[in-house]
Design an enzyme around this catalytic site. Structure first.
Site, PDB file in Angstrom:
ATOM      1  N   LYS A 161       0.835  -1.201   0.000  1.00  0.00           N
ATOM      2  CA  LYS A 161       0.000   0.000   0.000  1.00  0.00           C
ATOM      3  C   LYS A 161       0.873   1.254   0.000  1.00  0.00           C
ATOM      4  O   LYS A 161       0.705   2.149  -0.807  1.00  0.00           O
ATOM      5  CB  LYS A 161      -0.921  -0.023   1.221  1.00  0.00           C
ATOM      6  CG  LYS A 161      -1.765   1.224   1.315  1.00  0.00           C
ATOM      7  CD  LYS A 161      -2.683   1.218   2.517  1.00  0.00           C
ATOM      8  CE  LYS A 161      -3.352   2.578   2.631  1.00  0.00           C
ATOM      9  NZ  LYS A 161      -4.222   2.704   3.786  1.00  0.00           N
ATOM     10  N   GLU A 205      10.706  -4.434   4.263  1.00  0.00           N
ATOM     11  CA  GLU A 205      10.794  -5.856   3.917  1.00  0.00           C
ATOM     12  C   GLU A 205      10.466  -6.068   2.441  1.00  0.00           C
ATOM     13  O   GLU A 205      11.173  -6.759   1.708  1.00  0.00           O
ATOM     14  CB  GLU A 205       9.781  -6.674   4.740  1.00  0.00           C
ATOM     15  CG  GLU A 205      10.082  -6.783   6.214  1.00  0.00           C
ATOM     16  CD  GLU A 205       9.329  -5.747   7.042  1.00  0.00           C
ATOM     17  OE1 GLU A 205       9.170  -4.587   6.566  1.00  0.00           O
ATOM     18  OE2 GLU A 205       8.924  -6.078   8.170  1.00  0.00           O
ATOM     19  N   GLY A 254      -4.664  -1.452   5.029  1.00  0.00           N
ATOM     20  CA  GLY A 254      -3.844  -2.579   4.574  1.00  0.00           C
ATOM     21  C   GLY A 254      -4.524  -3.916   4.828  1.00  0.00           C
ATOM     22  O   GLY A 254      -4.535  -4.807   3.978  1.00  0.00           O
ATOM     23  N   ARG A 255      -5.140  -4.071   6.002  1.00  0.00           N
ATOM     24  CA  ARG A 255      -5.734  -5.365   6.346  1.00  0.00           C
ATOM     25  C   ARG A 255      -7.064  -5.613   5.647  1.00  0.00           C
ATOM     26  O   ARG A 255      -7.688  -6.657   5.859  1.00  0.00           O
ATOM     27  CB  ARG A 255      -5.846  -5.517   7.859  1.00  0.00           C
ATOM     28  CG  ARG A 255      -6.430  -4.324   8.592  1.00  0.00           C
ATOM     29  CD  ARG A 255      -6.092  -4.412  10.089  1.00  0.00           C
ATOM     30  NE  ARG A 255      -6.523  -3.268  10.876  1.00  0.00           N
ATOM     31  CZ  ARG A 255      -5.802  -2.166  11.043  1.00  0.00           C
ATOM     32  NH1 ARG A 255      -4.641  -2.033  10.440  1.00  0.00           N
ATOM     33  NH2 ARG A 255      -6.243  -1.181  11.805  1.00  0.00           N
ATOM     34  N   GLU A 279      -4.544  -5.971  14.925  1.00  0.00           N
ATOM     35  CA  GLU A 279      -4.080  -4.657  14.474  1.00  0.00           C
ATOM     36  C   GLU A 279      -5.206  -3.637  14.657  1.00  0.00           C
ATOM     37  O   GLU A 279      -4.962  -2.461  14.903  1.00  0.00           O
ATOM     38  CB  GLU A 279      -3.631  -4.720  13.007  1.00  0.00           C
ATOM     39  CG  GLU A 279      -2.479  -3.802  12.694  1.00  0.00           C
ATOM     40  CD  GLU A 279      -1.751  -4.130  11.405  1.00  0.00           C
ATOM     41  OE1 GLU A 279      -0.618  -4.633  11.467  1.00  0.00           O
ATOM     42  OE2 GLU A 279      -2.315  -3.891  10.317  1.00  0.00           O
ATOM     43  N   HIS A 313      -4.819 -31.945  19.169  1.00  0.00           N
ATOM     44  CA  HIS A 313      -3.665 -32.683  19.687  1.00  0.00           C
ATOM     45  C   HIS A 313      -2.542 -31.736  20.067  1.00  0.00           C
ATOM     46  O   HIS A 313      -1.415 -32.164  20.266  1.00  0.00           O
ATOM     47  CB  HIS A 313      -3.195 -33.698  18.636  1.00  0.00           C
ATOM     48  CG  HIS A 313      -4.291 -34.665  18.289  1.00  0.00           C
ATOM     49  ND1 HIS A 313      -4.553 -35.790  19.030  1.00  0.00           N
ATOM     50  CD2 HIS A 313      -5.229 -34.621  17.313  1.00  0.00           C
ATOM     51  CE1 HIS A 313      -5.599 -36.420  18.510  1.00  0.00           C
ATOM     52  NE2 HIS A 313      -6.029 -35.728  17.473  1.00  0.00           N
ATOM     53  N   LYS A 346       8.476   0.404  13.411  1.00  0.00           N
ATOM     54  CA  LYS A 346       9.152   0.623  12.124  1.00  0.00           C
ATOM     55  C   LYS A 346      10.209   1.712  12.240  1.00  0.00           C
ATOM     56  O   LYS A 346      11.294   1.612  11.687  1.00  0.00           O
ATOM     57  CB  LYS A 346       8.129   1.044  11.058  1.00  0.00           C
ATOM     58  CG  LYS A 346       7.241  -0.085  10.555  1.00  0.00           C
ATOM     59  CD  LYS A 346       6.323   0.428   9.448  1.00  0.00           C
ATOM     60  CE  LYS A 346       5.237  -0.577   9.122  1.00  0.00           C
ATOM     61  NZ  LYS A 346       4.230  -0.064   8.195  1.00  0.00           N
TER      62      LYS A 346
HETATM   63  O1  F6P Z   1       1.920  -4.276   9.812  1.00  0.00           O
HETATM   64  C1  F6P Z   1       1.721  -2.923   9.602  1.00  0.00           C
HETATM   65  C2  F6P Z   1       1.285  -2.655   8.222  1.00  0.00           C
HETATM   66  O2  F6P Z   1       1.205  -1.280   8.104  1.00  0.00           O
HETATM   67  C3  F6P Z   1      -0.045  -3.326   7.882  1.00  0.00           C
HETATM   68  O3  F6P Z   1      -1.133  -2.590   8.267  1.00  0.00           O
HETATM   69  C4  F6P Z   1       0.104  -3.518   6.419  1.00  0.00           C
HETATM   70  O4  F6P Z   1      -0.790  -4.476   5.967  1.00  0.00           O
HETATM   71  C5  F6P Z   1       1.549  -3.937   6.304  1.00  0.00           C
HETATM   72  O5  F6P Z   1       2.210  -3.131   7.265  1.00  0.00           O
HETATM   73  C6  F6P Z   1       2.177  -3.778   4.961  1.00  0.00           C
HETATM   74  O6  F6P Z   1       2.160  -2.451   4.549  1.00  0.00           O
HETATM   75  P1  F6P Z   1       2.277  -2.062   3.023  1.00  0.00           P
HETATM   76  O7  F6P Z   1       1.146  -2.691   2.279  1.00  0.00           O
HETATM   77  O8  F6P Z   1       2.241  -0.573   2.989  1.00  0.00           O
HETATM   78  O9  F6P Z   1       3.592  -2.589   2.516  1.00  0.00           O
END
Ligand code: F6P
Length: 521
Positions: A183, A189, A242-243, A328, A359, A487
């Site tokens: 987003k 990452e 994002g979620r 979140e 289990h 972050k």
């Molecule tokens: O985990 C935090 C977050 O901001 C989430 O809300 C989001 O889904 C994820 O990082 C990834 O963010 P992006 O889609 O901006 O890479």
């Protein structure tokens, strides 16, 4: 319609206290079956604390919390995410007649999948994204691609080099499409993993690796300056959390892997649940009742966690998906006014598919000192040819739930031991270990079978549940400042691990490890 951004602290409301009193007076499980049908799902709430009196106080509490006006504000795209000044308009992404810009992007994404299919292009997809830019696609592919797909799809999320190494291993770079889903297009990452994938293609002699990359983002400017062309970028908007982004073009990789009809089916199911949420009376409103049962469990009965036990191996990724959605969204302790909320809010969410779960941790659920409410999720009909497996799977699911609801008394346990041949003295000793308290809360969410429609309805059920819980607790379920703080610290420490001086002092242990890693590397 005017919706106030002021929220009266929950515990100062007489309606809250009356609700608490009603819950404390109500039976631990309903004496008669309590099922709500919504979006083709059956939500069985029999295993929750409830009574006619509770029903009345739910209505009163939701009235004072302005459910109707706030729900309308959500669905109409008003800025309900107050700390970021944005809408949370994911419902717009699943309406059949969305805004022009949404319809346009939906068409572009569909067209991309259709063209790739008709040209039989991209034998391999590497989907790079994390959190909401990852879990939804993983979930959909796991749910509908379990029996084989003509394309290989790999997921790379973690910054751990093993993740990207494993994600690329064995693939032919010439037949690989890299999908970068982010987003913000700023997530460390994702950008680092995307770089590795490009280097991997370059190392295989591909001169223009960016031609094999598409981006899905709400920050197209960043994707453009990263080197992509406009036609390689699928857009969504800052009003899509994002979620909640599986409803956007983030689903492109799912479309390539399991088909655009699956994505369309998910959207229709979610839309059916949106309509139900908007129109069903409170008493028969599945997300509302699911939310209120969760609030009673967390804030009144003091259960610290919620267990999700999906009796369907295809839904293994539903657990992290709901974990992110709930934790979140509801992992907050202050209300919209910044005041401390004085009851416990969002629970920890955890789980595993059944019967593996039985289990692994069900002992704790049955007889542990804390226990946790359980959401059992199952399909009435199987999609494979081994009927016997499905009969047994359903039997396990129903049996665990029954044991949690009804429990076993000391007297029952003694009788059981005696009929197994034990002396009365031995029976009395052993029976103490066989007591099950019972009255432990659970839901059963039954789908007829796992269709895209049913999964879409299920995801929207949880989304709206979370919205209602946010509204009752008075918090903003659409921001995530805690993750943002982590972050920022990571950025500083990354620089320090590369030799930069500390911008701000650390605690002793963090400083010790920075120094040690630097001096030993
Ligand atoms: O985990 C935090 C977050 O901001 C989430 O809300 C989001 O889904 C994820 O990082 C990834 O963010 P992006 O889609 O901006 O890479």
């Amino acid at each position: 319609m005017s919706v106030s951004t002021y929220t009266q602290p929950l515990t100062t409301l007489p309606e809250w206290q009356e609700y608490v009193d009603a819950i404390q007076r109500a039976p631990r499980t309903s004496p008669t079956v309590r099922i709500i049908e919504a979006g083709g799902l059956h939500l069985d709430l029999t295993g929750q604390v409830y009574s006619d009196e509770v029903a009345i106080h739910i209505e009163k509490l939701l009235e004072v919390r302005q459910l109707s006006a706030r729900r309308a504000a959500l669905i109409d795209g008003h800025p309900v995410n107050t700390t970021e000044g944005r809408a949370a308009w994911h419902t717009q992404l699943r309406t059949p007649r969305p805004t022009v810009e949404v319809a346009e992007e939906r068409k572009r994404a569909l067209e991309f999948v259709r063209r790739s299919d008709s040209e039989r292009r991209w034998r391999n997809i590497v989907h790079i994204g994390i959190g909401g830019s990852d879990w939804g696609v993983r979930l959909v592919v796991g749910a509908f691609g379990y029996a084989g797909m003509w394309r290989n799809i790999r997921f790379v999320a973690n910054i751990d080099g093993h993740a990207v190494e494993g994600g690329l291993a064995g693939l032919d770079p010439r037949e690989t499409l890299v999908v970068v889903a982010s987003k913000s297009f700023r997530t460390a990452e994702t950008l680092e993993n995307a770089k590795r994938a490009i280097e991997w293609m370059q190392a295989a002699g591909i001169h223009n690796p960016l031609n094999q990359v598409i981006a899905i983002t709400a920050n197209p400017k960043a994707a453009l300056s990263w080197g992509l062309q406009e036609n390689q970028i699928f857009q969504f908007w800052d009003w899509v959390g994002g979620r909640f982004s599986i409803w956007s073009a983030v689903s492109v990789a799912a479309g390539l892997a399991v088909g655009s009809d699956v994505v369309a089916g998910l959207q229709s199911g979610a839309k059916a649940m949106d309509d139900h949420f908007l129109n069903a009376p409170i008493k028969d409103n599945a997300p509302v009742q699911l939310a209120m049962a969760g609030i009673a469990n967390r804030s009144i009965l003091n259960y610290g966690s919620l267990n999700i036990s999906a009796y369907d191996s295809r839904l293994a990724n539903l657990i992290p998906y709901i974990q992110q959605l709930e934790m979140e969204s509801l992992g907050k302790s202050v209300d919209l006014n910044g005041e401390l909320i004085t009851v416990p809010t969002g629970p920890a969410v955890w789980g595993m598919p059944g019967t593996d779960a039985q289990h692994t941790f069900f002992q704790w659920l049955h007889q542990g000192s804390d226990g946790a409410p359980v959401d059992f999720i199952a399909c009435q009909n199987e999609d494979h040819t081994w009927k016997e497996h499905h009969t047994q799977l359903l039997a396990h699911c129903l049996a665990q739930r029954e044991a949690l609801m009804t429990g076993k008394t000391y007297e029952q346990a003694i009788a059981e031991c005696i009929s197994a041949g034990l002396s009365e003295t031995k029976a009395r000793e052993l029976a103490k270990h066989k007591i099950h308290p019972g009255g432990r809360p659970s839901n059963l969410i039954m789908m007829r079978s796992l269709t895209p429609f049913a999964l879409g309805a299920l995801l929207a059920l949880y989304e709206h549940k979370v919205f209602v819980q946010g509204l009752v607790w008075g918090l903003n379920p659409f921001d995530q400042w805690g993750v943002e703080y982590g972050k920022v610290l990571t950025k500083d420490i990354t620089a320090e691990l590369k030799g930069a001086p500390a911008r701000t002092p650390h605690d002793a242990s963090t400083q010790y490890w920075i120094d040690r890693i630097n001096s030993e590397s």
